[in-house]
Each structure stands twice: as structure tokens, then as C-alpha cells.
Design a protein around this motif. Structure first.
Motif, short mmCIF file in Angstrom:
data_model
loop_
_atom_site.label_atom_id
_atom_site.label_comp_id
_atom_site.label_asym_id
_atom_site.label_seq_id
_atom_site.Cartn_x
_atom_site.Cartn_y
_atom_site.Cartn_z
N LYS A 78 0.86 -1.18 0.00
CA LYS A 78 0.00 0.00 0.00
C LYS A 78 0.90 1.24 0.00
CE LYS A 78 -4.41 0.02 2.32
NZ LYS A 78 -5.10 0.13 3.59
N VAL A 79 0.44 2.31 -0.61
CA VAL A 79 1.23 3.53 -0.57
C VAL A 79 0.62 4.49 0.45
CG1 VAL A 79 0.03 4.75 -2.43
CG2 VAL A 79 2.44 5.20 -2.02
N LYS A 80 1.48 5.20 1.14
CA LYS A 80 1.03 6.16 2.13
C LYS A 80 1.70 7.50 1.85
CE LYS A 80 -0.67 4.49 5.68
NZ LYS A 80 -2.10 4.32 6.02
N SER A 81 1.03 8.58 2.24
CA SER A 81 1.67 9.89 2.10
C SER A 81 1.25 10.79 3.24
CB SER A 81 1.33 10.52 0.76
OG SER A 81 -0.04 10.85 0.73
N LYS A 82 2.01 11.81 3.43
CA LYS A 82 1.85 12.66 4.60
C LYS A 82 2.30 14.06 4.24
CE LYS A 82 4.43 12.32 8.80
NZ LYS A 82 4.77 11.54 10.00
N VAL B 271 -1.34 10.03 -5.24
CA VAL B 271 -0.29 9.05 -4.96
C VAL B 271 -0.84 7.62 -5.15
CG1 VAL B 271 1.21 8.16 -3.13
CG2 VAL B 271 1.00 10.62 -3.45
N ARG C 67 -1.21 6.85 -8.89
CA ARG C 67 0.10 6.59 -9.48
C ARG C 67 0.61 5.22 -9.07
NH1 ARG C 67 4.19 11.61 -8.74
NH2 ARG C 67 2.97 13.19 -9.83
N PHE C 68 0.44 4.90 -7.80
CA PHE C 68 0.94 3.62 -7.29
C PHE C 68 0.32 2.47 -8.06
CE2 PHE C 68 0.96 0.16 -4.05
CZ PHE C 68 2.33 0.06 -3.89
N ILE D 120 1.88 2.39 -11.56
CA ILE D 120 3.32 2.10 -11.64
C ILE D 120 3.69 0.73 -11.08
CG2 ILE D 120 5.63 2.89 -10.92
CD1 ILE D 120 4.47 5.76 -10.83
N PHE D 121 3.00 0.33 -10.00
CA PHE D 121 3.45 -0.88 -9.29
C PHE D 121 2.60 -2.12 -9.51
CE2 PHE D 121 6.06 2.19 -7.09
CZ PHE D 121 7.19 1.48 -6.80
N VAL E 5 6.33 10.28 0.92
CA VAL E 5 5.59 9.16 0.33
C VAL E 5 6.35 7.88 0.70
CG1 VAL E 5 4.94 8.06 -1.86
CG2 VAL E 5 4.75 10.54 -1.62
N TRP E 6 5.63 6.86 1.13
CA TRP E 6 6.30 5.60 1.43
C TRP E 6 5.38 4.42 1.16
CZ3 TRP E 6 4.04 8.72 4.99
CH2 TRP E 6 3.24 8.15 5.98
N ILE E 7 5.97 3.22 1.13
CA ILE E 7 5.21 2.01 0.85
C ILE E 7 5.14 1.15 2.10
CG2 ILE E 7 5.20 -0.13 -0.52
CD1 ILE E 7 6.58 1.51 -2.76
N ARG F 129 10.80 3.16 -10.40
CA ARG F 129 9.36 3.27 -10.20
C ARG F 129 9.03 4.10 -8.97
NH1 ARG F 129 7.22 -2.55 -10.18
NH2 ARG F 129 9.40 -3.08 -9.77
N PHE F 130 9.83 3.94 -7.91
CA PHE F 130 9.58 4.72 -6.69
C PHE F 130 9.78 6.21 -6.97
CE2 PHE F 130 10.62 6.50 -2.49
CZ PHE F 130 9.47 6.12 -1.80
N ARG G 19 9.35 7.70 -9.85
CA ARG G 19 8.18 8.16 -10.62
C ARG G 19 6.99 8.39 -9.71
NH1 ARG G 19 6.99 3.81 -14.85
NH2 ARG G 19 5.04 4.93 -15.09
N LEU G 20 6.85 7.52 -8.70
CA LEU G 20 5.74 7.63 -7.75
C LEU G 20 5.79 8.96 -7.00
CD1 LEU G 20 3.42 6.12 -6.17
CD2 LEU G 20 5.20 5.31 -4.61
N LYS H 181 7.63 11.69 -7.83
CA LYS H 181 7.99 12.83 -8.67
C LYS H 181 6.92 13.92 -8.67
CE LYS H 181 9.63 13.84 -13.36
NZ LYS H 181 10.97 14.35 -13.06
N GLY H 182 7.32 15.12 -8.30
CA GLY H 182 6.43 16.27 -8.42
C GLY H 182 5.47 16.47 -7.26
N ILE H 183 5.38 15.50 -6.35
CA ILE H 183 4.45 15.64 -5.22
C ILE H 183 4.87 16.84 -4.35
CG2 ILE H 183 3.52 14.55 -3.12
CD1 ILE H 183 2.46 13.23 -5.66
#
Lengths: 109, 109
Positions: free
Chosen positions: A2-6, A100, A103-104, A107-108, B7-9, B88-89, B91-92, B94-96
């Protein structure tokens, strides 16, 4: 996976406002009480109060004010400045998670 | 005030890949050595190795391989899968930062 953002705000490299403090203010708004907001977060009143004081000093706006006691006694409520700040922070974060996530998936997967 | 974003997975609620581990892999690529990458991050070889092992197990791809010793001896290098994952990470993410910064300027200034 899963992707997370903050998203958060810093002053001089020190985090001053993010999801956690946003939630604290929202809970004060819901409960009309710093004490109840602190309990429902599992932190002490003292800790909640110190977060609020630090935010007020760093952001240079009043965030919480005591309301006058009436039936049921007084409590705490957010100032207009706090509400305006919360709305702006929400606009700042709005849709970032969705961008995010989208995109995830592309891309993934 | 400055805005920051990240951003993280995650896998099962546990962070598995983000900026820090991205940087570790990039340093292994630069130095051709887990040991040198670990030193330049100020962590032990053991710690770096455990990050790599956990990532490999969770992501289910090999990330680092030992290269054969030649002149100057062997070392470590990223696998093709690691390179593809890094791209890929990137690209994920990028730009955020730029989106968030742009919004911050508009909303808070």
C-alpha cells in the motif's frame, strides 16, 4: 503493498502542524473540551495543552479559547483563526493521497 | 513556515520502502559496497544488511548481489530488479513536493 503519504508544516526544521495536531484540534471542536480531546487521544491534558501552546506561539495565532460557563459549565472551543487554519490545511492536503494512490496502481501493479 | 511531504510504501501496516531506504540503495550503487554505504549513513553494516534482507523478503525481489572480486576485490551492487524498483519509486514521488509547495504558497501566504 500500500502507498502512504503525509503532508506537514515545519518552522525552522521543527514539525509544527500535521495530521496528529489537526486531529487534536478537531477533537477539541467535537468535545468542546481539551480534557476530553486529550483522553480520547490517550494523552494527558498537560501534553495536549503544551501542543496547543507551541502551535499558538509558532503559528502566532490563538487556537483555543475558554468558553463562558453556562448550563453544564464552561469548556474550550476553537477560535475563528483555528477554524480558518484547519480549512486551509485541509485544502493543502486534499487529493494528495488520491494522486499518490492512482500513481501507485499504475506504476506498481 | 515550510511545507513538507513524504511518500512511502507499507506492507501489512509496516513501512517497507521510503526515502531512507531509497537513499541506502542509492549509496550502495554509488559506493559498490554495503559497508561504505552504511558508514556514510552512520549506521552499522549489520543494520544496513537487515534493512536490505527485510526489503527483499517483503518486496519479494533480490536487491543487492555480491560482485565477483577482480582488481580491488569484490563488492556489492544493485540487481536489475532493484534498479527497476528505484526508478518506479522515483516516478511515484515525482512532483508531489512541487504540488504541495505550490499549494502552500497559494493557500498560506
Amino acid at each position: 503493498m500500500k502507498v502512504k503519504s503525509k503532508v506537514w508544516i515545519e518552522e525552522d526544521g521543527i514539525p509544527v502542524f500535521g495530521e496528529g495536531r489537526e486531529y487534536l484540534l478537531e477533537l477539541i471542536d467535537t468535545h468542546g473540551s481539551i480534557n476530553k480531546a486529550a483522553s480520547s487521544l490517550g494523552i494527558s491534558y498537560r501534553k495536549a495543552w503544551s501542543y496547543i501552546k507551541t502551535m499558538e506561539e509558532t503559528l502566532k495565532i490563538p487556537l483555543v479559547e475558554r468558553s463562558k460557563g453556562g448550563i453544564g459549565g464552561g469548556g474550550s472551543r476553537l477560535t475563528g483563526e483555528a477554524r480558518s487554519f484547519l480549512i486551509r490545511f485541509e485544502r493543502l492536503c486534499k487529493g494528495i493521497d488520491e494522486i499518490v494512490n492512482e500513481r501507485f496502481k499504475t506504476i506498481f501493479k
